[in-house]
Design an enzyme around this catalytic site. Structure first.
Site, PDB file in Angstrom:
ATOM      1  CE  LYS A  74      17.096   3.606  14.027  1.00 52.77           C
ATOM      2  NZ  LYS A  74      16.825   4.111  12.687  1.00 52.77           N
ATOM      3  CG  ASP A 108      16.858   7.685  11.184  1.00 49.94           C
ATOM      4  OD1 ASP A 108      18.058   7.753  10.849  1.00 49.94           O
ATOM      5  OD2 ASP A 108      16.390   6.729  11.839  1.00 49.94           O
TER       6      ASP A 108
HETATM    7  P1  NDP Z   1      11.541  -2.014  10.944  1.00 48.80           P
HETATM    8  O1  NDP Z   1      11.837  -3.400  11.375  1.00 48.80           O
HETATM    9  O2  NDP Z   1      11.101  -1.014  11.944  1.00 48.80           O
HETATM   10  O3  NDP Z   1      10.388  -2.066   9.798  1.00 48.80           O
HETATM   11  C1  NDP Z   1      10.489  -2.914   8.709  1.00 48.80           C
HETATM   12  C2  NDP Z   1       9.231  -2.826   7.859  1.00 48.80           C
HETATM   13  O4  NDP Z   1       9.453  -3.643   6.700  1.00 48.80           O
HETATM   14  C3  NDP Z   1       7.950  -3.359   8.514  1.00 48.80           C
HETATM   15  O5  NDP Z   1       6.859  -2.588   8.061  1.00 48.80           O
HETATM   16  C4  NDP Z   1       7.872  -4.809   7.973  1.00 48.80           C
HETATM   17  O6  NDP Z   1       6.582  -5.308   7.914  1.00 48.80           O
HETATM   18  C5  NDP Z   1       8.373  -4.568   6.557  1.00 48.80           C
HETATM   19  N1  NDP Z   1       8.904  -5.747   5.895  1.00 48.80           N
HETATM   20  C6  NDP Z   1       9.923  -6.548   6.319  1.00 48.80           C
HETATM   21  N2  NDP Z   1      10.189  -7.494   5.390  1.00 48.80           N
HETATM   22  C7  NDP Z   1       9.329  -7.273   4.363  1.00 48.80           C
HETATM   23  C8  NDP Z   1       9.102  -7.930   3.133  1.00 48.80           C
HETATM   24  N3  NDP Z   1       9.835  -8.976   2.745  1.00 48.80           N
HETATM   25  N4  NDP Z   1       8.127  -7.461   2.325  1.00 48.80           N
HETATM   26  C9  NDP Z   1       7.383  -6.378   2.702  1.00 48.80           C
HETATM   27  N5  NDP Z   1       7.543  -5.720   3.870  1.00 48.80           N
HETATM   28  C10 NDP Z   1       8.508  -6.184   4.683  1.00 48.80           C
HETATM   29  O7  NDP Z   1      12.858  -1.538  10.159  1.00 48.80           O
HETATM   30  P2  NDP Z   1      13.312  -0.037   9.816  1.00 48.80           P
HETATM   31  O8  NDP Z   1      12.124   0.726   9.363  1.00 48.80           O
HETATM   32  O9  NDP Z   1      14.131   0.511  10.913  1.00 48.80           O
HETATM   33  O10 NDP Z   1      14.320  -0.302   8.581  1.00 48.80           O
HETATM   34  C11 NDP Z   1      13.829  -0.645   7.299  1.00 48.80           C
HETATM   35  C12 NDP Z   1      14.939  -0.471   6.255  1.00 48.80           C
HETATM   36  O11 NDP Z   1      15.375   0.874   6.213  1.00 48.80           O
HETATM   37  C13 NDP Z   1      16.186  -1.320   6.507  1.00 48.80           C
HETATM   38  O12 NDP Z   1      16.643  -1.809   5.249  1.00 48.80           O
HETATM   39  C14 NDP Z   1      17.183  -0.320   7.077  1.00 48.80           C
HETATM   40  O13 NDP Z   1      18.512  -0.679   6.786  1.00 48.80           O
HETATM   41  C15 NDP Z   1      16.793   0.933   6.329  1.00 48.80           C
HETATM   42  N6  NDP Z   1      17.140   2.160   7.054  1.00 48.80           N
HETATM   43  C16 NDP Z   1      18.007   3.022   6.454  1.00 48.80           C
HETATM   44  C17 NDP Z   1      18.353   4.224   7.063  1.00 48.80           C
HETATM   45  C18 NDP Z   1      19.289   5.141   6.376  1.00 48.80           C
HETATM   46  O14 NDP Z   1      19.785   6.088   7.006  1.00 48.80           O
HETATM   47  N7  NDP Z   1      19.553   4.965   5.101  1.00 48.80           N
HETATM   48  C19 NDP Z   1      17.806   4.601   8.381  1.00 48.80           C
HETATM   49  C20 NDP Z   1      16.871   3.624   8.925  1.00 48.80           C
HETATM   50  C21 NDP Z   1      16.575   2.439   8.274  1.00 48.80           C
HETATM   51  P3  NDP Z   1       5.925  -6.142   9.160  1.00 48.80           P
HETATM   52  O15 NDP Z   1       5.592  -5.096  10.182  1.00 48.80           O
HETATM   53  O16 NDP Z   1       4.742  -6.781   8.536  1.00 48.80           O
HETATM   54  O17 NDP Z   1       6.983  -7.108   9.619  1.00 48.80           O
END
Ligand code: NDP
Length: 264
Positions: A74, A108
């Protein structure tokens, strides 16, 4: 499991695609296929990070009209667009590109806001600081509640989110005071990994909504439901962001009922 192709093998008969890596889990071909009314016009293509520009050039040559962009592309997509809508610029990520004009949008934000269906929110807690957390922060900012955000990597990540998206978000370092919020949104990928978050649901406001952007059951939603909260997963947001993308490309209202039936 969705049928998918490597981007170099993109079918010449299709006109739309979702691009990401991995891509086999994507539900977008089902949703858009139902909206278009024909399977095969919208396909899933695996595009590894760093290959988006080449993939887009090929799809343009093949006559594709538009693409949706998912993890991990993205931000790369934002950099490749010639025209950006202001929401995409503020979020710092593009999830919808119209190829003819290389115009990028972020649907989104609109999808998330619409999924709340006018619910009144005074105080919201965002979990995570990645791409979807930024979209949710921008969406909630337009609705006016007090905003807090927790990130496992600490308050620097939250401060960056607040600064870059121009939203007034307070950083919280503990998930003990959940009772303060009437909306708790999980924007982390913990649920995708089957992992738990350190949320203490004890004493939570029973009228609060626990919302997980992940689509499907999760430990986060199970914990909230056990403590009497209402719960919602990410399917409705997924459908509503797809509806906005559909309207950009097709210039007509999206057939929401058909799109919802595709995921029922
Ligand atoms: P990103 O990779 O951009 O961000 C993920 C975030 O989650 C980061 O802040 C990361 O922290 C954190 N993280 C990852 N693993 C853990 C954990 N085990 N415990 C705590 N924090 C954690 O992903 P997105 O924001 O794009 O997506 C996140 C979720 O949202 C996914 O499940 C995706 O499927 C969902 N989503 C759903 C959409 C919908 O339309 N329903 C649209 C977009 C996303 P760090 O930076 O420290 O790694």
């Amino acid at each position: 499991m969705t049928e998918w192709f490597e981007w170099r093998d993109a079918p010449a008969s299709a006109r739309f695609a979702v691009l990401g890596d991995p891509i086999s889990h994507s539900l977008s071909p089902d949703i858009h296929g139902a909206a278009i009314g024909s399977n095969g016009e919208y396909v899933a293509l695996r595009v590894p990070a760093g290959e988006l520009d080449s993939a887009i050039r090929l799809l343009q040559e093949l006559g594709y009209i538009g693409v949706n962009i998912t993890v991990p592309l993205k931000v790369e997509a934002l950099q490749l667009c010639r025209v950006l809508d202001p929401v995409a610029t503020r979020v710092g990520a593009v999830n919808t590109i119209t190829l003819g004009t290389r115009s990028g949008a972020n649907t989104d934000v609109a999808g998330f806001v619409a999924s709340l269906n006018g619910r009144s929110i005074q105080s919201a807690l965002i979990l995570g600081s990645g791409g979807s957390a930024r979209a949710v922060a921008v969406g909630l900012d337009s609705l006016g509640p007090r905003l807090a955000c927790w990130a496992r990597s600490g308050s620097d990540a939250v401060d960056r989110l607040a600064r870059e998206t121009a939203t007034a978000v307070e950083s919280v370092t503990s998930l003990r005071d959940i009772r303060l919020y009437d909306l708790v949104v999980n924007c982390t990928s913990a649920s995708m990994q089957g992992a738990s978050l350190p949320v203490e649901w004890e004493g939570a406001n029973p009228d609060a909504l626990a919302y997980d952007l992940f689509y499907g059951p999760s430990k986060f939603l199970e914990g909230a439901a056990t403590h009497g909260l209402s719960t919602m997963d990410g399917k409705e947001m997924l459908i509503l962001q797809a509806a906005v993308a559909f309207e950009i490309w097709h210039g007509r209202q999206a057939p929401l009922d058909a799109m919802r039936r595709a995921l029922a």
